[in-house]
Design an enzyme around this catalytic site. Sequence first.
Site, PDB file in Angstrom:
ATOM      1  N   LYS A 178       0.843  -1.184   0.000  1.00  0.00           N
ATOM      2  CA  LYS A 178       0.000   0.000   0.000  1.00  0.00           C
ATOM      3  C   LYS A 178       0.889   1.248   0.000  1.00  0.00           C
ATOM      4  O   LYS A 178       1.908   1.304   0.693  1.00  0.00           O
ATOM      5  CB  LYS A 178      -0.905  -0.014   1.240  1.00  0.00           C
ATOM      6  CG  LYS A 178      -1.888   1.146   1.350  1.00  0.00           C
ATOM      7  CD  LYS A 178      -2.730   0.993   2.615  1.00  0.00           C
ATOM      8  CE  LYS A 178      -3.666   2.164   2.827  1.00  0.00           C
ATOM      9  NZ  LYS A 178      -4.473   2.014   4.062  1.00  0.00           N
ATOM     10  N   SER A 198      -9.126   2.916   3.343  1.00  0.00           N
ATOM     11  CA  SER A 198      -8.128   3.447   2.439  1.00  0.00           C
ATOM     12  C   SER A 198      -7.257   2.389   1.780  1.00  0.00           C
ATOM     13  O   SER A 198      -6.427   2.689   0.930  1.00  0.00           O
ATOM     14  CB  SER A 198      -7.231   4.426   3.202  1.00  0.00           C
ATOM     15  OG  SER A 198      -6.515   3.757   4.230  1.00  0.00           O
ATOM     16  N   SER A 233      -9.823   1.000   7.666  1.00  0.00           N
ATOM     17  CA  SER A 233      -9.269   0.993   6.312  1.00  0.00           C
ATOM     18  C   SER A 233      -8.831  -0.364   5.792  1.00  0.00           C
ATOM     19  O   SER A 233      -8.543  -0.494   4.600  1.00  0.00           O
ATOM     20  CB  SER A 233      -8.084   1.965   6.234  1.00  0.00           C
ATOM     21  OG  SER A 233      -8.524   3.289   6.361  1.00  0.00           O
TER      22      SER A 233
END
Length: 476
Positions: free
Chosen positions: A72, A148, A172
Amino acid sequence: MQLSEYVNHDASGLASLVRSGEVTPLELTQLARAAFDQVNPRVNAVIEFYDDAEGVAGADDGLFQGVPFLRKDIGASEAGRLQEAGSRLFKGYRPNADSFYFQRAQRAGLRTLGRTTTPELGTAGFTESILNGITRNPWNLDLSAGGSSGGAAAAVAAGITPVAHASDTGGSIRIPASWCGLIGLNPSRGRISGGPTSQDASFGLSRTFVECRTVRDMAAALDVFSGPHPGDPFIVVQPKRPYVEELLQPTQPLLIGVARTKWGTVDLDPEILRAVDSTAALLEEMGHAITEIEAPFEPAERLKIALSRLNLAAAELDLAAERMGRRLGPDTLEPINLKLYEYGRNASFRPGELHEALRVMRFRTGEAICNFDILLTPTMPTVALPHGGPASTTNATLTAEEFIKADHALYQYVGIFNLTGQPSVSLPLAQSQSGMPIGLQIVGRFGDEATLVRVARDLEEARPWRQRRPAVHAGG
């Protein structure tokens, strides 16, 4: 191995094939690249597949030897690799140190081949940014993959890699897992070190783990990434045995609290409630005792904490801008993040009051649920929503307060357990009439991931989800 075979294996299965000599890490890397080429133009989950991916190293004797992995674009870092946090503010930034997380990934044999999308600064539950565009849900390209860790979830759901790095400060990991039909565990506070630069990040709200498809991959990832490091602020209780061994242990009868009402201002979709009730009935059939519970916290108090934290976030952005040699403004921050920064910079702030509010919230919530071994809640009150929702950082129409209210209303079941520090996992236990995934959340006692592993295994065996495939999937 063909691409159609590659996508049918979870990470543990691929590692087993490498171990037996049936496939090599290089072949797996090439298959991951083929999957990326096939589906990423449609979902926009991976913003960089490394040019030198075929030369990425990994241990030959780890749990995941040779398995393709993705990072990520915020949080845990790889030395020398771009890490831009979905923001023009950090465009071109390359950290100079590997995080402990990625040191452990490499020792386990994971090959990190690229980086996935995130909303700017990881602020929102919709993965869309000015820098990298919109990440689309592989089940329905018109809907959000969540955030996210939306890029990580979309990449795994679409078959690019079987597992990917993810992080969670207010839901997230679990939000995109719910909307993309995956397993998303947010571990106990302190279970996985944020070192060497981010121990106990965001008042302990933020944790790092993975998005994956099977419970055995979740258990193996816990064994890979768990463990304290020097400098960590505290050490959580360590497990009695490896988590993969928990897969062989029986589950004792549990007292389970079930959430059937909304914990915020967004109404619970009837399809989500039916999934909760059906799963509660299944758990009761398994011999567990079920008790309905109300919201264990006051939403207004949690909202007040979120607004209070904006002052600290603004100070952190000031430091980041100074390090990057850039000015904070509309050329470096998206509309909502700029408004959040200005709100925080101008807000009166007393650190002691924030610490006390966090303490009281943890204490009251803990008292309300302490009698239960686990909780069963919705992960999200709705199935995946269209892009550009009210909790998107690209939405220029909202004030800072309106954005925070919309954010907390939508993620009403997840963020509270970042505050308490308890482990919680979203499992893809149901589907809507339209075929969209529905995730349900299982919450454990602090430090007790072992019970979550066993319960998740039981539910996976009773209601298998592994063969479900989204509309956009590699090898199809």
